[in-house]
Design a protein around this motif. Structure first.
Motif, mmCIF file in Angstrom:
data_model
loop_
_atom_site.group_PDB
_atom_site.id
_atom_site.type_symbol
_atom_site.label_atom_id
_atom_site.label_comp_id
_atom_site.label_asym_id
_atom_site.label_seq_id
_atom_site.Cartn_x
_atom_site.Cartn_y
_atom_site.Cartn_z
ATOM 1 N N THR A 119 -41.139 -50.115 27.945
ATOM 2 C CA THR A 119 -40.324 -51.335 27.995
ATOM 3 C C THR A 119 -41.168 -52.456 27.404
ATOM 4 O O THR A 119 -42.394 -52.322 27.280
ATOM 5 N N ILE B 168 -39.279 -45.408 35.123
ATOM 6 C CA ILE B 168 -38.421 -46.266 35.945
ATOM 7 C C ILE B 168 -36.954 -45.823 35.883
ATOM 8 O O ILE B 168 -36.153 -46.256 36.699
ATOM 9 N N GLN C 274 -41.081 -45.911 40.171
ATOM 10 C CA GLN C 274 -41.755 -47.146 40.608
ATOM 11 C C GLN C 274 -41.634 -47.359 42.109
ATOM 12 O O GLN C 274 -42.291 -48.232 42.665
ATOM 13 N N PHE C 275 -40.792 -46.562 42.755
ATOM 14 C CA PHE C 275 -40.569 -46.712 44.194
ATOM 15 C C PHE C 275 -41.307 -45.661 45.031
ATOM 16 O O PHE C 275 -41.098 -45.589 46.230
ATOM 17 N N PRO D 131 -45.738 -53.328 34.226
ATOM 18 C CA PRO D 131 -46.962 -52.537 34.247
ATOM 19 C C PRO D 131 -47.905 -52.939 35.371
ATOM 20 O O PRO D 131 -47.745 -54.000 35.997
ATOM 21 N N GLU E 183 -48.290 -57.726 37.175
ATOM 22 C CA GLU E 183 -47.687 -58.840 36.429
ATOM 23 C C GLU E 183 -48.310 -58.845 35.027
ATOM 24 O O GLU E 183 -49.522 -59.003 34.874
ATOM 25 N N SER E 184 -47.450 -58.694 34.021
ATOM 26 C CA SER E 184 -47.956 -58.513 32.659
ATOM 27 C C SER E 184 -48.816 -59.692 32.203
ATOM 28 O O SER E 184 -49.852 -59.478 31.553
HETATM 29 N N1 GSH Z 1 -42.756 -60.267 35.924
HETATM 30 C C1 GSH Z 1 -43.062 -58.860 35.760
HETATM 31 C C2 GSH Z 1 -41.800 -58.122 35.403
HETATM 32 C C3 GSH Z 1 -42.041 -56.634 35.329
HETATM 33 C C4 GSH Z 1 -40.731 -55.892 35.174
HETATM 34 O O1 GSH Z 1 -39.631 -56.449 35.340
HETATM 35 N N2 GSH Z 1 -40.847 -54.614 34.856
HETATM 36 C C5 GSH Z 1 -39.655 -53.806 34.729
HETATM 37 C C6 GSH Z 1 -39.697 -53.025 33.425
HETATM 38 S S1 GSH Z 1 -39.813 -54.116 32.010
HETATM 39 C C7 GSH Z 1 -39.587 -52.821 35.870
HETATM 40 O O2 GSH Z 1 -40.596 -52.337 36.347
HETATM 41 N N3 GSH Z 1 -38.360 -52.532 36.321
HETATM 42 C C8 GSH Z 1 -38.166 -51.579 37.385
HETATM 43 C C9 GSH Z 1 -37.332 -52.143 38.502
HETATM 44 O O3 GSH Z 1 -36.991 -53.337 38.462
HETATM 45 O O4 GSH Z 1 -37.025 -51.388 39.435
HETATM 46 C C10 GSH Z 1 -44.116 -58.683 34.680
HETATM 47 O O5 GSH Z 1 -44.160 -59.498 33.757
HETATM 48 O O6 GSH Z 1 -44.907 -57.741 34.785
#
Ligand code: GSH
Length: 75
Positions: free
Chosen positions: A9, A33, A38-39, A53, A66-67
């Motif tokens: 992603t 995911i 992720q859970f 990530p 947090e990226s």
């Molecule tokens: N603010 C977080 C956002 C991370 C994020 O939203 N990751 C998404 C993929 S791009 C994710 O893990 N989604 C899985 C979910 O929401 O269950 C960052 O910048 O790391």
């Protein structure tokens, strides 16, 4: 050595791109995911927000998620 927990992603790729730019050795762990990986308890222990990530710096024992925070840490 960095362990990178990620998926294909845009947020996941930010960490991968930075690791390539800074030329640090790293291992990739795919957190699918689309299959709710992720859970899992193992991943929640790394990132309690259940998002990719995340990285673990094995040299210091530091976990970062947090990226944006990962980018700053690697810089
Ligand atoms: N603010 C977080 C956002 C991370 C994020 O939203 N990751 C998404 C993929 S791009 C994710 O893990 N989604 C899985 C979910 O929401 O269950 C960052 O910048 O790391």
């Amino acid at each position: 050595m960095i362990d990178l927990y990620t998926f294909t992603t845009p947020n996941g790729r930010q960490a991968s791109m930075m690791l390539e730019e800074v030329q640090l050795p790293y291992n990739v762990h795919v957190i699918d995911i689309t299959k709710d990986k992720q859970f899992t308890p193992e991943y929640i222990a790394i990132n309690p927000n259940s998002k990719i990530p995340a990285i673990i710096d094995q040299d210091t024992g530091t976990t970062v998620f947090e990226s944006g925070a990962i980018l700053i840490y690697l810089a």
